[in-house]
Design a protein around this motif. Structure first.
Motif, PDB file in Angstrom:
ATOM      1  N   ASP A 170      -6.926  -2.598   2.292  1.00  0.00           N
ATOM      2  CA  ASP A 170      -5.529  -2.816   1.906  1.00  0.00           C
ATOM      3  C   ASP A 170      -5.169  -4.202   2.411  1.00  0.00           C
ATOM      4  O   ASP A 170      -5.240  -4.451   3.601  1.00  0.00           O
ATOM      5  CB  ASP A 170      -4.664  -1.735   2.571  1.00  0.00           C
ATOM      6  CG  ASP A 170      -3.258  -2.221   2.898  1.00  0.00           C
ATOM      7  OD1 ASP A 170      -2.706  -3.030   2.123  1.00  0.00           O
ATOM      8  OD2 ASP A 170      -2.717  -1.781   3.939  1.00  0.00           O
ATOM      9  N   THR A 171      -4.816  -5.089   1.512  1.00  0.00           N
ATOM     10  CA  THR A 171      -4.396  -6.404   2.011  1.00  0.00           C
ATOM     11  C   THR A 171      -2.975  -6.692   1.583  1.00  0.00           C
ATOM     12  O   THR A 171      -2.503  -6.151   0.575  1.00  0.00           O
ATOM     13  CB  THR A 171      -5.303  -7.557   1.518  1.00  0.00           C
ATOM     14  OG1 THR A 171      -4.813  -8.037   0.261  1.00  0.00           O
ATOM     15  CG2 THR A 171      -6.748  -7.137   1.417  1.00  0.00           C
ATOM     16  N   ASN A 211      -2.709 -10.416   5.584  1.00  0.00           N
ATOM     17  CA  ASN A 211      -3.189  -9.373   6.468  1.00  0.00           C
ATOM     18  C   ASN A 211      -4.236  -8.537   5.728  1.00  0.00           C
ATOM     19  O   ASN A 211      -3.946  -7.957   4.688  1.00  0.00           O
ATOM     20  CB  ASN A 211      -2.001  -8.495   6.902  1.00  0.00           C
ATOM     21  CG  ASN A 211      -2.393  -7.472   7.940  1.00  0.00           C
ATOM     22  OD1 ASN A 211      -3.504  -7.499   8.467  1.00  0.00           O
ATOM     23  ND2 ASN A 211      -1.470  -6.562   8.252  1.00  0.00           N
ATOM     24  N   MET A 258       0.805  -1.220   0.000  1.00  0.00           N
ATOM     25  CA  MET A 258       0.000   0.000   0.000  1.00  0.00           C
ATOM     26  C   MET A 258       0.841   1.275   0.000  1.00  0.00           C
ATOM     27  O   MET A 258       0.336   2.347  -0.314  1.00  0.00           O
ATOM     28  CB  MET A 258      -0.952   0.027   1.199  1.00  0.00           C
ATOM     29  CG  MET A 258      -0.309  -0.094   2.573  1.00  0.00           C
ATOM     30  SD  MET A 258       0.536   1.382   3.162  1.00  0.00           S
ATOM     31  CE  MET A 258      -0.882   2.413   3.490  1.00  0.00           C
ATOM     32  N   VAL A 308      -6.352  -5.305   5.957  1.00  0.00           N
ATOM     33  CA  VAL A 308      -6.440  -4.070   6.734  1.00  0.00           C
ATOM     34  C   VAL A 308      -7.672  -3.285   6.311  1.00  0.00           C
ATOM     35  O   VAL A 308      -7.918  -3.086   5.125  1.00  0.00           O
ATOM     36  CB  VAL A 308      -5.179  -3.180   6.546  1.00  0.00           C
ATOM     37  CG1 VAL A 308      -5.237  -1.978   7.484  1.00  0.00           C
ATOM     38  CG2 VAL A 308      -3.920  -3.975   6.786  1.00  0.00           C
ATOM     39  N   ARG A 362      12.612  -4.298   3.267  1.00  0.00           N
ATOM     40  CA  ARG A 362      12.569  -3.888   4.680  1.00  0.00           C
ATOM     41  C   ARG A 362      13.930  -4.216   5.275  1.00  0.00           C
ATOM     42  O   ARG A 362      14.397  -5.347   5.167  1.00  0.00           O
ATOM     43  CB  ARG A 362      11.477  -4.651   5.438  1.00  0.00           C
ATOM     44  CG  ARG A 362      10.080  -4.185   5.085  1.00  0.00           C
ATOM     45  CD  ARG A 362       9.029  -4.815   5.981  1.00  0.00           C
ATOM     46  NE  ARG A 362       7.694  -4.526   5.467  1.00  0.00           N
ATOM     47  CZ  ARG A 362       6.568  -5.033   5.976  1.00  0.00           C
ATOM     48  NH1 ARG A 362       6.610  -5.862   7.005  1.00  0.00           N
ATOM     49  NH2 ARG A 362       5.402  -4.712   5.460  1.00  0.00           N
TER      50      ARG A 362
HETATM   51  N1  SER Z   1      -0.280  -2.858   4.781  1.00  0.00           N
HETATM   52  C1  SER Z   1      -0.420  -4.185   5.301  1.00  0.00           C
HETATM   53  C2  SER Z   1       0.917  -4.886   5.473  1.00  0.00           C
HETATM   54  O1  SER Z   1       1.910  -4.413   4.994  1.00  0.00           O
HETATM   55  C3  SER Z   1      -1.302  -5.005   4.384  1.00  0.00           C
HETATM   56  O2  SER Z   1      -0.933  -4.843   3.046  1.00  0.00           O
HETATM   57  O3  SER Z   1       0.960  -5.898   6.092  1.00  0.00           O
END
Ligand code: SER
Length: 870
Positions: A222-223, A199, A45, A201, A71
């Motif tokens: 947002d997944t 996840n 996202m 969201v 990350r």
């Molecule tokens: N923003 C959430 C995450 O990064 C779902 O896409 O886990």
């Protein structure tokens, strides 16, 4: 459960959501656009934040992507565990004010249980503890038994970044079975049994910098599902390094190193580090990041160097990473075309960085080892921050590498001090940052201009009839401006270009029979409103009909300088490689400057080649054409430029013959021949990985030639030579000057020699030690040292102490013969004491030492100290 390869899962996911009405977008670049809160994209996202907040209109209300992510928070753990990675892909589906919980939950369930054929009994879910709506959908609509729906708090089930879209979430877990943990284990705990795969969201808030959660006008979805993570589930592997495509990387490393994976725990760490980092570096470079000492570039440098060092642990002697990158490019390139397009530069940049590192690593290791010895000797356990910084700065040791090596020996780094050194350097780099191209805005002005718009005619004409629709003076609307006053004027239509895209604003005149305004500058607000900064030169300006006339001579020069940036951009890509991309520009009347990404200084040959290429394209007189089209067409045309900000806009594509095609909103020449000529004045570095070219075109080149000519004439006249012979004349002059200098030195030496023949007769004695002292003028220290040596040879057993005053500076030289050195008489000690008397200091060996001092009037006193010392 269905077995699917990594690349097939991605396809299956996107296809699934396409069938649910989603637009498939390609992955966004790893470099965040217009978002200072992020260094690198780390979630699906993240590049779409502005679609969630409503600041920008998305290309569709339903979007699905597979987003490349980096990350680095856990970089130290990468390799050590088999779970951590810096690079991964995130599969996601997004709703911008369209569907919400009751759609997304059933879809997620359908994809996992139908498309991927994961057994329903193996799936568990968590929901935010207050979210009854989600809980009930899972329970009643999907039919998940209540004991497999776990309510968790904000820590687990609320998703947010530092700032931006956020909200409660619901996570889906796969139960890997009792062989991974006890039956008491639950999702969200520490154990290994449950693995989180997806996840969801429910993005309802926009978190601001103060930490307030501001409700969004419409709820979003947002997944995020980690592609590699779901692959481990489907392929029933324990970790990401055993997944199909990733396993191939390990195999290649194994071949190159002649070492087997899975045989030695320590070596396996190195395998995993390289396997993770190679994907990260390949994708980063493909997105135009180059290794540097700052920001993203530093992350990249760290990854390459860390991987290179682990290659050595596997016994690989030479640079090998670019060879492994080949495999990544071939395998992932099927989905990520940019990898294939940038293959050569990706490999080249990796190879150079690795080789550079290998060159210095030996030296750095020697230095680090000597620090470690010192620490041991002094019974300390912390390396000074400035030593760690020196290793980083001079020997290219990323700090984590220094830490890693020290840790292996039980030592650590003073990180606070290191950070301080680092900050100083960063500050230096920051001040060199590129210009931003954001529109002109001023908080107070915002309301003043609300609802206004004007038509820009400046692409076609330099002047037009128009009407003044607003006049501003000192941040207030006024009805008129009197002679001599300054203010801002808005027209209903204008030929004046407002500063943007690196091009300066136009100047000129706005006038009618009653008044005349000089336009000093033109700005553009974010809403594309053109603001004329004016000064009244005649009469009283009112809101009436006027003529607006751009200073077309100046504008023509700006056009030349803008158009040439496009030719230059292309020529740089040709000569240096496709990794070159524009980092900023400033287009002015008298010159332009162009910033671009490139990892090292251009050579003289490269500069000449680029300059020649641009001029060639000017002389070819290529027609310049503007096409107004949509983004897809622009891409088809092969246009370069920042596409990602421009989904829904119509775009202007500027092409110059078949040579250059680029998105651009600036004003341009109609044919490249109008540029006349192009000359590069300088090429320099402005920050790590970013270079700057400054150049001129057209009349400025003519002026430049003229100034060169007058300079040449001036030199000729100074040399009393003719213009054509200045080079020979200069060469001859330099030669005779050199000869004359030598002659002077010889004469001075002779002169001093004469002086010393007298000196040898003036040997004195104290305590049975012979010594001489003497003063000289205009004898340099080197000569003086020779003389002292000569006197010492002549006399035999002696202490010689000389002083000389040369260009207002006082220097001492002391020489001691061998027999006296054996008696512990040291020139070094003597000179220290002597110089001290005259306010100076110095030192040297026991047989020969020199010193400098300030107080010339103390020269005799200083020389006299020798007797006392002896
Ligand atoms: N923003 C959430 C995450 O990064 C779902 O896409 O886990």
């Amino acid at each position: 459960m269905k077995y699917l390869g990594l690349h097939d899962i991605r396809k299956e996911f996107l296809k699934f959501f396409e069938s649910k009405g989603h637009l498939i977008l390609p992955s966004f670049s790893l470099i965040p656009k217009n978002d200072k809160s992020l260094l690198l994209i780390g979630a699906g996202m993240a590049p779409m934040k502005k679609f969630f907040t409503g600041e920008e209109v998305p290309p569709a209300k339903r979007v699905t992507t597979s987003q490349k992510c980096i990350r680095t928070g856990d970089i130290d753990n990468v390799g050590i565990t088999d779970r951590h990675a810096t690079f991964f892909e995130m599969l996601g589906n997004f709703s911008f004010g369209d569907y919400f919980k009751k759609e997304v939950i059933p879809w997620a369930w359908e994809f996992l249980t139908v498309n991927l054929e994961i057994a329903k009994e193996d799936l568990w879910v968590t929901v935010y503890h207050e979210d009854d709506e989600a809980y009930n959908i899972w329970k009643d609509v999907i039919g998940v038994p209540e004991e497999r729906i776990v309510r968790l708090g904000k820590e687990d089930n609320f998703w947010e970044l530092e700032v931006g879209p956020s909200g409660p979430c619901s996570e889906i877990y796969v139960d890997r079975g009792p062989e991974y943990g006890s039956d008491d284990e639950r999702p969200g705990g520490e154990g290994e049994r449950f693995i989180e795969v997806w996840n969801l969201v429910f993005t309802q808030f926009d978190k601001d910098e103060a930490g307030n959660y501001n409700p969004l006008s419409h709820p979003n979805i947002d997944t995020g599902m980690g592609l590699e993570r779901i692959a481990t589930v489907l392929q029933k592997t324990d970790n990401i390094f055993e997944i199909d495509a990733i396993k191939d990387i390990i195999k290649r490393i194994s071949e190159v190193s002649g070492t087997e994976y899975g045989k030695d725990d320590k070596l396996d760490i190195s395998f995993r580090v390289i396997t993770d980092h190679i994907r990260a570096m390949t994708f980063m470079i493909s997105d135009t990041i180059v290794p540097s000492n700052e920001g993203r570039g530093y992350v990249l440098r760290r990854l390459i160097r860390r991987a290179a060092r682990h290659g050595r642990k596997l016994g690989i002697k030479k640079a090998f990473l670019s060879e492994i990158a080949d495999l990544v490019i071939d395998s992932w390139g099927v989905e990520y075309k940019e990898l294939v397009e940038n293959k050569d530069s990706i490999k080249e940049i990796i190879r150079r960085e690795e080789e550079k590192f290998l060159e210095t690593i030996e030296q750095g290791l020697v230095r680090l080892n000597s620090h470690i010895e010192e620490l041991k000797e002094n019974k300390k356990n912390t390396l000074a921050g400035k030593d760690a910084f020196k290793l980083y700065d001079t020997y290219g040791f990323p700090i984590d590498l220094t830490e890693e090596i020290l840790k292996e020996e039980g030592f650590k780094v003073d990180m606070a001090a290191f950070d301080e050194e680092m900050n100083i350097q960063k500050e230096r780099a920051r001040s060199a940052r590129e210009d931003s191209n954001i529109g002109w805005s001023n908080q107070e002005d915002k309301n003043l201009f609300e609802g206004l718009s004007n038509e820009f005619l400046g692409y076609e004409v330099d002047s037009c009839d128009a009407k003044i629709i607003k006049i501003i003076s000192n941040n207030e609307e006024v009805e008129s401006l009197s002679e001599g006053e300054e203010g801002i004027v808005v027209l209903d239509r204008t030929p004046f270009y407002g500063e943007s895209g690196g091009q300066v604003g136009d100047t000129g005149f706005i006038y009618n029979d009653d008044f005349k305004l000089e336009v000093i500058d033109t700005k553009k607000t974010k809403d594309e409103l053109h603001l004329h900064i004016v000064k009244v030169v005649e009469g009283q300006a009112t809101k009436t009909k006027v003529k607006a006339e751009v200073d077309y001579k100046r504008r023509n020069n700006i056009r030349r300088n803008h158009s040439v940036t496009h030719l230059l951009h292309k020529a740089l890509k040709e000569v240096l490689g496709s990794h070159v991309s524009q980092a900023g520009s400033l287009v002015m009347e008298d010159r332009m400057r162009f910033d671009f990404s490139h990892f090292e200084a251009m050579t003289k040959e490269e500069i000449e080649k680029v300059e020649a290429r641009v001029n060639e394209k000017i002389f070819e007189a290529l027609p310049v054409k503007t096409t107004i089209t949509d983004i897809d067409k622009a891409k088809e045309m092969g246009a370069i430029g920042l596409f990602e900000d421009k989904y829904h806009d119509v775009v202007r594509v500027l092409s110059m013959g078949d040579y250059s095609t680029e998105l651009c909103g600036g004003t341009h020449v109609k044919n490249t021949s109008e540029i006349s000529m192009f000359k590069i004045l300088s090429e320099s570095g402005i920050s790590n990985g970013v270079r700057r070219i400054e150049s001129i075109t057209g009349p400025a080149v003519y002026n430049y030639l003229n100034s060169l000519k007058s300079e040449q004439e001036e030199i000729a006249s100074e040399l009393k030579s003719n213009k054509d012979e200045i080079v020979q004349k200069v060469k001859a002059n330099v030669k005779s000057l050199k000869e004359a200098t030598k002659e002077i030195e010889r004469l001075e030496h002779d002169l001093a020699k004469d002086q010393i023949s007298g000196i040898t007769d003036s040997v004195k004695e104290v305590n049975g030690i012979q010594y001489v002292t003497s003063k000289f003028e205009n004898v340099d220290v080197n000569t003086l040292r020779d003389l002292a040596d000569e006197v010492r040879n002549k006399v035999g057993s002696v202490v010689v102490l000389f002083a000389t005053v040369n260009d207002g500076k006082l220097n001492f030289v002391c020489a001691v013969s061998k027999d006296l050195v054996a008696k512990k008489i040291s020139a070094g000690n003597i000179i220290k004491e002597v110089a001290k008397v005259a306010g100076g200091g110095g030192g040297g060996r026991p047989d020969m030492a020199t010193a400098g001092a300030k107080n010339i009037d103390k020269i005799d006193e200083a020389l006299d100290t020798l007797t006392k010392l002896l």
